[in-house]
Design a protein around this motif. Structure first.
Motif, PDB file in Angstrom:
ATOM      1  N   PHE A  11       0.865  -1.179   0.000  1.00  0.00           N
ATOM      2  CA  PHE A  11       0.000   0.000   0.000  1.00  0.00           C
ATOM      3  C   PHE A  11       0.899   1.224   0.000  1.00  0.00           C
ATOM      4  CE2 PHE A  11      -2.379  -3.418   1.924  1.00  0.00           C
ATOM      5  CZ  PHE A  11      -3.589  -3.330   1.260  1.00  0.00           C
ATOM      6  N   LYS A  12       0.965   1.907  -1.145  1.00  0.00           N
ATOM      7  CA  LYS A  12       1.829   3.071  -1.302  1.00  0.00           C
ATOM      8  C   LYS A  12       0.987   4.303  -1.613  1.00  0.00           C
ATOM      9  CE  LYS A  12       5.228   2.596  -4.069  1.00  0.00           C
ATOM     10  NZ  LYS A  12       6.125   2.271  -5.173  1.00  0.00           N
ATOM     11  N   ASP A  13       1.564   5.448  -1.265  1.00  0.00           N
ATOM     12  CA  ASP A  13       1.004   6.749  -1.590  1.00  0.00           C
ATOM     13  C   ASP A  13      -0.438   6.874  -1.108  1.00  0.00           C
ATOM     14  OD1 ASP A  13       3.449   7.349  -2.752  1.00  0.00           O
ATOM     15  OD2 ASP A  13       2.827   6.474  -4.660  1.00  0.00           O
ATOM     16  N   GLU A  14      -1.395   7.003  -2.025  1.00  0.00           N
ATOM     17  CA  GLU A  14      -2.785   7.256  -1.624  1.00  0.00           C
ATOM     18  C   GLU A  14      -3.524   5.989  -1.203  1.00  0.00           C
ATOM     19  OE1 GLU A  14      -2.962   6.383  -6.017  1.00  0.00           O
ATOM     20  OE2 GLU A  14      -1.674   7.625  -4.769  1.00  0.00           O
ATOM     21  N   PHE A  15      -2.920   4.828  -1.373  1.00  0.00           N
ATOM     22  CA  PHE A  15      -3.584   3.578  -1.016  1.00  0.00           C
ATOM     23  C   PHE A  15      -3.322   3.254   0.449  1.00  0.00           C
ATOM     24  CE2 PHE A  15      -2.718   3.259  -5.557  1.00  0.00           C
ATOM     25  CZ  PHE A  15      -4.006   3.070  -6.023  1.00  0.00           C
ATOM     26  N   SER A  16      -4.359   2.803   1.142  1.00  0.00           N
ATOM     27  CA  SER A  16      -4.219   2.451   2.552  1.00  0.00           C
ATOM     28  C   SER A  16      -5.188   1.324   2.886  1.00  0.00           C
ATOM     29  CB  SER A  16      -4.485   3.665   3.438  1.00  0.00           C
ATOM     30  OG  SER A  16      -5.820   4.094   3.296  1.00  0.00           O
ATOM     31  N   SER A  25      -0.781   3.190   5.706  1.00  0.00           N
ATOM     32  CA  SER A  25      -0.433   3.558   4.344  1.00  0.00           C
ATOM     33  C   SER A  25       1.081   3.439   4.223  1.00  0.00           C
ATOM     34  CB  SER A  25      -0.897   4.973   4.021  1.00  0.00           C
ATOM     35  OG  SER A  25      -0.289   5.901   4.895  1.00  0.00           O
ATOM     36  N   ASN A  26       1.565   3.386   3.001  1.00  0.00           N
ATOM     37  CA  ASN A  26       2.991   3.151   2.779  1.00  0.00           C
ATOM     38  C   ASN A  26       3.457   1.945   3.592  1.00  0.00           C
ATOM     39  OD1 ASN A  26       3.435   5.308   0.942  1.00  0.00           O
ATOM     40  ND2 ASN A  26       3.395   6.709   2.667  1.00  0.00           N
ATOM     41  N   SER A  27       2.702   0.873   3.496  1.00  0.00           N
ATOM     42  CA  SER A  27       2.970  -0.335   4.268  1.00  0.00           C
ATOM     43  C   SER A  27       2.932  -1.556   3.366  1.00  0.00           C
ATOM     44  CB  SER A  27       1.900  -0.513   5.355  1.00  0.00           C
ATOM     45  OG  SER A  27       1.873   0.594   6.218  1.00  0.00           O
ATOM     46  N   THR A  28       3.540  -2.624   3.848  1.00  0.00           N
ATOM     47  CA  THR A  28       3.525  -3.893   3.141  1.00  0.00           C
ATOM     48  C   THR A  28       3.017  -4.968   4.089  1.00  0.00           C
ATOM     49  OG1 THR A  28       5.399  -3.221   1.793  1.00  0.00           O
ATOM     50  CG2 THR A  28       4.920  -5.566   1.879  1.00  0.00           C
ATOM     51  N   PHE A  29       2.103  -5.785   3.603  1.00  0.00           N
ATOM     52  CA  PHE A  29       1.545  -6.877   4.393  1.00  0.00           C
ATOM     53  C   PHE A  29       1.833  -8.198   3.696  1.00  0.00           C
ATOM     54  CE2 PHE A  29      -0.810  -3.299   5.866  1.00  0.00           C
ATOM     55  CZ  PHE A  29      -1.170  -3.586   7.163  1.00  0.00           C
TER      56      PHE A  29
END
Length: 65
Positions: A11-16, A25-29
């Motif tokens: 999840f980068k930038d505007e994605f959350s 946001s700016n996370s990896t799962f």
């Protein structure tokens, strides 16, 4: 035999994503999928999240005996 797949979600930038009332946001799962069942989306049990920056902080502050 069970089949394990790991699905990487970034999840980068505007994605959350909201998880347990916290917005990431700016996370990896990494989502575990066993026999086609995504445990993150299909399980009603509490799921675990590892926040690697927090793990690094704990390790940096750990005292060696």
């Amino acid at each position: 035999m069970n089949k394990l797949n790991l699905v990487l979600k970034v999840f980068k930038d505007e994605f959350s994503i909201e998880y347990e009332k916290i917005i990431y946001s700016n996370s990896t799962f990494i989502e575990p999928v066993i026999d086609g069942n995504n445990l993150t989306t299909e399980s009603t049990n509490r799921k675990g999240i590892v926040v690697w920056n927090e793990v690094k902080k704990l390790l940096a502050n750990q005292v060696n005996f």
